[in-house]
Design a protein around this motif. Structure first.
Motif, PDB file in Angstrom:
ATOM      1  N   MET A   5       0.644  -1.108  -0.143  1.00  0.00           N
ATOM      2  CA  MET A   5       0.065   0.030  -0.034  1.00  0.00           C
ATOM      3  C   MET A   5       0.883   1.484  -0.009  1.00  0.00           C
ATOM      4  SD  MET A   5      -2.962  -0.632  -0.262  1.00  0.00           S
ATOM      5  CE  MET A   5      -3.853  -2.313  -0.534  1.00  0.00           C
ATOM      6  N   SER A  27      -9.376   6.824   0.265  1.00  0.00           N
ATOM      7  CA  SER A  27      -8.642   5.603   1.037  1.00  0.00           C
ATOM      8  C   SER A  27      -7.559   5.018   0.293  1.00  0.00           C
ATOM      9  CB  SER A  27      -9.683   4.468   1.062  1.00  0.00           C
ATOM     10  OG  SER A  27     -10.217   4.104  -0.156  1.00  0.00           O
ATOM     11  N   GLN A  55      -7.583   2.492  -1.508  1.00  0.00           N
ATOM     12  CA  GLN A  55      -7.689   0.926  -1.392  1.00  0.00           C
ATOM     13  C   GLN A  55      -8.838   0.386  -2.298  1.00  0.00           C
ATOM     14  OE1 GLN A  55      -7.353  -0.051   2.806  1.00  0.00           O
ATOM     15  NE2 GLN A  55      -6.478   1.707   3.321  1.00  0.00           N
ATOM     16  N   ASN A  56      -8.866  -0.837  -2.303  1.00  0.00           N
ATOM     17  CA  ASN A  56     -10.047  -1.638  -3.083  1.00  0.00           C
ATOM     18  C   ASN A  56     -11.143  -1.304  -2.151  1.00  0.00           C
ATOM     19  OD1 ASN A  56     -10.681  -4.138  -1.260  1.00  0.00           O
ATOM     20  ND2 ASN A  56      -8.441  -4.307  -1.302  1.00  0.00           N
ATOM     21  N   SER A  67     -11.496  -3.004   1.766  1.00  0.00           N
ATOM     22  CA  SER A  67     -10.652  -2.209   2.595  1.00  0.00           C
ATOM     23  C   SER A  67     -11.095  -0.993   2.932  1.00  0.00           C
ATOM     24  CB  SER A  67      -9.180  -2.463   2.142  1.00  0.00           C
ATOM     25  OG  SER A  67      -9.024  -3.670   1.622  1.00  0.00           O
ATOM     26  N   SER A 122     -13.943  -0.714   5.017  1.00  0.00           N
ATOM     27  CA  SER A 122     -13.556  -1.262   6.176  1.00  0.00           C
ATOM     28  C   SER A 122     -12.738  -0.295   7.078  1.00  0.00           C
ATOM     29  CB  SER A 122     -12.659  -2.650   5.994  1.00  0.00           C
ATOM     30  OG  SER A 122     -12.274  -2.991   7.353  1.00  0.00           O
ATOM     31  N   GLU A 123     -11.929   0.543   6.427  1.00  0.00           N
ATOM     32  CA  GLU A 123     -11.100   1.389   7.116  1.00  0.00           C
ATOM     33  C   GLU A 123     -11.851   2.607   7.527  1.00  0.00           C
ATOM     34  OE1 GLU A 123      -7.067   2.093   5.768  1.00  0.00           O
ATOM     35  OE2 GLU A 123      -7.533   4.130   5.987  1.00  0.00           O
ATOM     36  N   THR A 144     -17.599  -2.821   6.577  1.00  0.00           N
ATOM     37  CA  THR A 144     -16.853  -3.740   5.514  1.00  0.00           C
ATOM     38  C   THR A 144     -18.056  -4.527   4.682  1.00  0.00           C
ATOM     39  OG1 THR A 144     -15.404  -4.249   7.408  1.00  0.00           O
ATOM     40  CG2 THR A 144     -14.954  -5.662   5.492  1.00  0.00           C
ATOM     41  N   SER A 155      -8.913   4.840  -6.711  1.00  0.00           N
ATOM     42  CA  SER A 155      -7.827   4.956  -5.652  1.00  0.00           C
ATOM     43  C   SER A 155      -6.527   5.174  -6.339  1.00  0.00           C
ATOM     44  CB  SER A 155      -7.938   3.304  -4.797  1.00  0.00           C
ATOM     45  OG  SER A 155      -7.290   2.415  -5.886  1.00  0.00           O
ATOM     46  N   TYR A 195      -9.303  -7.822  -4.133  1.00  0.00           N
ATOM     47  CA  TYR A 195      -9.651  -8.192  -2.761  1.00  0.00           C
ATOM     48  C   TYR A 195      -9.029  -9.172  -2.281  1.00  0.00           C
ATOM     49  CZ  TYR A 195     -12.434  -9.793   1.093  1.00  0.00           C
ATOM     50  OH  TYR A 195     -12.874 -10.439   2.321  1.00  0.00           O
ATOM     51  N   ASP A 228      -5.342  -8.810  -2.024  1.00  0.00           N
ATOM     52  CA  ASP A 228      -4.953  -7.715  -0.872  1.00  0.00           C
ATOM     53  C   ASP A 228      -5.264  -8.386   0.700  1.00  0.00           C
ATOM     54  OD1 ASP A 228      -4.152  -5.920  -2.546  1.00  0.00           O
ATOM     55  OD2 ASP A 228      -6.016  -4.655  -2.407  1.00  0.00           O
ATOM     56  N   SER A 229      -6.006  -9.329   0.663  1.00  0.00           N
ATOM     57  CA  SER A 229      -6.306  -9.682   2.190  1.00  0.00           C
ATOM     58  C   SER A 229      -5.524 -10.942   2.193  1.00  0.00           C
ATOM     59  CB  SER A 229      -7.794  -9.945   2.423  1.00  0.00           C
ATOM     60  OG  SER A 229      -8.434  -9.621   1.260  1.00  0.00           O
TER      61      SER A 229
END
Ligand code: PHE
Ligand code: NA
Length: 435
Positions: free
Chosen positions: A3, A70, A72-73, A76, A79-80, A87, A237, A329, A332-333
């Motif tokens: 990231m 963010s 991010q995807n 995330s 979620s963040e 989420t 993003s 996703y 990334d996770s």
């Protein structure tokens, strides 16, 4: 992906092309004429255009704001920004991408069969028999497999560069070809009846069919703009800070609308000329009409070949974003290799797609349009409006010359109008789907 060192688009134009590549696809040339034809023509068109500009456009701004802020995807990001409580909003979008990929690839397979049909002349005789023979069953499954394999290969290899370049040629090519077909269509004997059905709304029809037109129009608006899938969150993003989000959205929405409207100008005169306007309209509408037209044109096979190849590019630049959403996703996770994830997700989507390939494209389409997309957009709007609120306005303000007043109006629109309209739509959609 690390990231800390995320890439950004090389230019504003690069981002716009990628987003337009995702937006412009089978939704414009296949789904739009078919939804319009089966929902009363111009009555549907009016509601659809309202949905695009009054609900779709502000929703695209939400996805852009969340993505750019963010970095991010979608999963995330929600979620963040939502402190772990939101989420699910991202997960619904990723799930919608996955389900859509499964039937989008089936329709992509139809396009492959029409490319072959242009070479062999297969659809020149009876266009609707040809559609019947390639749109379901083993032929459809085989073509669906090929389309999915191409999508997987592009996402696995990360040759997105090629897609960006392909998009630059695809959009002008689509515009020119559809405009040419529209001009030709205007010379057909039934053209004026086609235009009347397409363009002069019977407000009585809107009133009588309100409860079915609204969810279809709203679903089509979200689908065609790639909203509710988390795709536009992910694309934004990678954006630099100084772009004007309203300016970029306006370009994307307008270009996408022009392609859909042109497809209608090509399809409706042909439907009218072949007396198919009020006949049974289904998922095959646009394919049968266009292939029927190519059958009558001088050099129709060549025009047809070029047309379906361009449509294939449009479909691929959309399907890769559909696979990219769930794949990024998972990458990334779970820290898995990108190509393995692309293959894994793609193969599972292929297997699920065998069901629509046996004649259930319409069912899958209705489920996504009526249920999944309104749910996704409802939560996105509630989140952006009520949880994220002030920060969202702050992010929207970067790089734009919009005044404070306009941005506050957007916030209240997103807080109140969008959720109410979409919740109502969802209620109608659920009622229709289970009726
Ligand atoms: N917008 C695409 C179309 O109109 C479909 C799509 C939806 C693509 C969501 C990607 C993500 O064909
Ligand atoms: Na579209």
């Amino acid at each position: 992906m690390d990231m800390a060192q995320r890439e950004t688009w090389t230019s504003r134009v690069g981002f716009i092309f990628a987003a337009v590549g995702s937006a412009v696809g089978l939704g414009n040339i296949w789904s739009f004429p078919f939804q319009t034809a089966s929902n009363g023509g111009a009555a549907f068109l009016v509601v659809y255009l309202l949905a695009v500009f009054l609900i779709g456009f502000p929703t695209m701004l939400i996805e852009f704001v969340i993505g750019r802020r963010s970095k991010q995807n979608a999963v995330s990001a929600f979620s963040e920004l939502g402190y772990g409580n939101w989420t699910f909003a991202g997960v619904i979008g990723v799930f919608a991408s996955f389900i859509t990929l499964s039937f989008y690839s089936v329709v992509g397979g139809w396009v492959l069969n029409y490319i072959v049909g242009s070479v062999t002349g297969g659809y020149l005789g009876d266009a609707s028999t040809f559609f019947g023979s390639v749109s379901s069953g083993t032929v459809a499954v085989a073509a669906h497999a090929v389309f999915m394999a191409i999508t997987i290969a592009i996402v696995a290899g990360g040759v997105a560069d090629g897609i960006e370049r392909a998009t630059k040629f695809m959009i002008p090519a689509i515009l020119v070809l559809l405009a040419g077909l529209a001009v030709w269509g205007s010379t057909l004997s039934g053209a004026s009846a086609g235009y009347a059905y397409y363009l002069s709304p019977d407000f009585g029809v809107i009133a009588t069919n309100f409860t079915s037109i609204v969810p279809s129009a709203m679903g089509q608006a979200f689908f065609t703009l790639s909203l509710g899938f988390g795709v536009m969150v992910a694309y934004a993003s990678y954006l630099g800070r100084d772009d004007s989000l309203p300016g970029d959205s306006a370009i994307i929405v307008v270009l996408n609308t022009i392609v859909a409207l042109l497809a209608g100008f090509a399809v409706f005169p042909i439907l009218a000329a072949t007396d198919a306007l009020t006949g049974s309209t289904g998922a095959g509408t646009a394919f049968v009409a266009l292939a029927g037209a190519f059958g009558q044109l001088p050099a129709g096979r060549i025009i047809g070949f070029v047309f379906f190849v361009v449509l294939l590019f449009a479909a691929l630049s959309s399907s890769i974003s559909l696979l990219e959403a769930p794949a990024s996703y998972v990458v990334d996770s779970y820290d898995t290799e990108r190509w393995k994830v692309a293959v894994g997700v793609g193969v599972v989507a292929f297997l699920l797609g065998i069901v629509p390939a046996y004649g259930y494209v319409g069912l899958f389409n209705d489920f996504v349009f009526n249920i999944l997309l309104p749910i996704a957009v409802l939560f996105i709007a509630l989140f952006a409006g009520w949880i994220y609120g002030g920060e969202a306005v702050d992010e929207l303000g970067r790089g734009t010359s919009l005044g404070r007043g306009a941005m506050t109006a957007w916030l209240w629109w997103v807080r109140v109008v969008v959720p109410i309209v979409v919740a109502y739509t969802l209620w109608l959609g659920v009622t229709n789907f289970y009726a």
